[in-house]
Design a protein around this motif. Sequence first.
Motif, PDB file in Angstrom:
ATOM      1  N   GLU A   8     -13.183 -21.263  22.891  1.00  0.00           N
ATOM      2  CA  GLU A   8     -11.829 -21.668  23.268  1.00  0.00           C
ATOM      3  C   GLU A   8     -10.909 -21.779  22.060  1.00  0.00           C
ATOM      4  O   GLU A   8      -9.712 -21.481  22.159  1.00  0.00           O
ATOM      5  CB  GLU A   8     -11.873 -23.026  23.998  1.00  0.00           C
ATOM      6  N   ASN A   9     -11.462 -22.232  20.930  1.00  0.00           N
ATOM      7  CA  ASN A   9     -10.610 -22.389  19.742  1.00  0.00           C
ATOM      8  C   ASN A   9     -10.068 -21.055  19.261  1.00  0.00           C
ATOM      9  O   ASN A   9      -8.928 -20.961  18.798  1.00  0.00           O
ATOM     10  CB  ASN A   9     -11.384 -23.083  18.620  1.00  0.00           C
ATOM     11  N   VAL A  10     -10.883 -19.990  19.384  1.00  0.00           N
ATOM     12  CA  VAL A  10     -10.411 -18.651  19.014  1.00  0.00           C
ATOM     13  C   VAL A  10      -9.344 -18.187  20.005  1.00  0.00           C
ATOM     14  O   VAL A  10      -8.272 -17.707  19.608  1.00  0.00           O
ATOM     15  CB  VAL A  10     -11.579 -17.649  18.973  1.00  0.00           C
ATOM     16  N   TYR A  11      -9.626 -18.351  21.282  1.00  0.00           N
ATOM     17  CA  TYR A  11      -8.687 -17.930  22.327  1.00  0.00           C
ATOM     18  C   TYR A  11      -7.360 -18.670  22.216  1.00  0.00           C
ATOM     19  O   TYR A  11      -6.282 -18.064  22.290  1.00  0.00           O
ATOM     20  CB  TYR A  11      -9.320 -18.160  23.696  1.00  0.00           C
ATOM     21  N   ASP A  12      -7.447 -19.980  22.005  1.00  0.00           N
ATOM     22  CA  ASP A  12      -6.216 -20.783  21.923  1.00  0.00           C
ATOM     23  C   ASP A  12      -5.406 -20.465  20.672  1.00  0.00           C
ATOM     24  O   ASP A  12      -4.176 -20.599  20.665  1.00  0.00           O
ATOM     25  CB  ASP A  12      -6.561 -22.276  21.939  1.00  0.00           C
ATOM     26  N   GLY A  13      -6.079 -20.027  19.608  1.00  0.00           N
ATOM     27  CA  GLY A  13      -5.366 -19.716  18.381  1.00  0.00           C
ATOM     28  C   GLY A  13      -4.688 -18.366  18.391  1.00  0.00           C
ATOM     29  O   GLY A  13      -3.778 -18.110  17.587  1.00  0.00           O
ATOM     30  N   MET A  14      -5.068 -17.486  19.305  1.00  0.00           N
ATOM     31  CA  MET A  14      -4.515 -16.141  19.349  1.00  0.00           C
ATOM     32  C   MET A  14      -3.211 -16.097  20.133  1.00  0.00           C
ATOM     33  O   MET A  14      -3.002 -16.870  21.067  1.00  0.00           O
ATOM     34  CB  MET A  14      -5.530 -15.174  19.981  1.00  0.00           C
TER      35      MET A  14
END
Length: 289
Positions: A97-103
């Motif tokens: 989720e942290n990768v998805y939310d940062g994109m």
Amino acid sequence: MRRRSRHHRIAFTLVELLVVIAIIGILVGLLLPAVQAAREAARRMSCGNNLKQLGLALHNYHDTHLKFPPSMIYDANPANSRFWSWEVQLLPQFEQENVYDGMNLNIDGLNAANASVNEPYISLLLPVLQCPSDPYGGVYDNPSLIALKLGTTSYLGCRGSERHPLAGNGLFPERNVSTSFRDITDGTSSSIAIGERPVEGTRVTAWWAVASGYDAHGLGDQVLDSSEGLYRGAIGSPAADARHWWSLHPGGAQFTLCDGAVRFISETIDHNVLLGLSTIGKGEVVTGI
């Protein structure tokens, strides 16, 4: 009476030493293949766990959205093009989720001028997307072609059985097109969702986040059809070996079926059986796996 000598021989003769060395050499020769086999068994198990996680992620995505992600989000208008893959859409489902939310998924994934904000994320090597037996998994870094660093993946979605420039007949048939469980009329245990293919030598056909283009096999869209079968390729091979399923595991490759199960499929599988497994709604009766 003659005294007994207190001196005892404490060294090997040359012959004895050579015999010991020969025995050690034989034992090492017997041990190394066993060690290598054990290591490959561990790598294959880890790879299978990755595919299992991706299968569960697909199911969780379907539970949330009532459909599977499309092979790629695409817009024919260059100003709106996105090129984000199905694996990007699954990120929250496999604990990224942290990768998805940062994109920022509202900009073009390959436009370096805009997408530099995403580069720290799309250049990541996510362990769940890497087969541990694949020595070429890594980061694409060739600024002469694309001024972005891009992480690679060993796992591609199944586009179907036929080579065709527009639409397939598998779980990931076409860009912007989503399928659902109701479309899998061949049976979820008889339909491939995801399969293995090692990263080719130049790393231009295995980016997990963004698509490099769209051709007859859908290579750049993180999907692959089964028209060219399943057989052993060459390690670090050129793009020719990017057009068929295979792995660095001896004898075959691992696949996630639409029911979430992971199966090792032998390279000796009949091609027609593989084609039947690659579709989701053609009505084939599949046996022999």
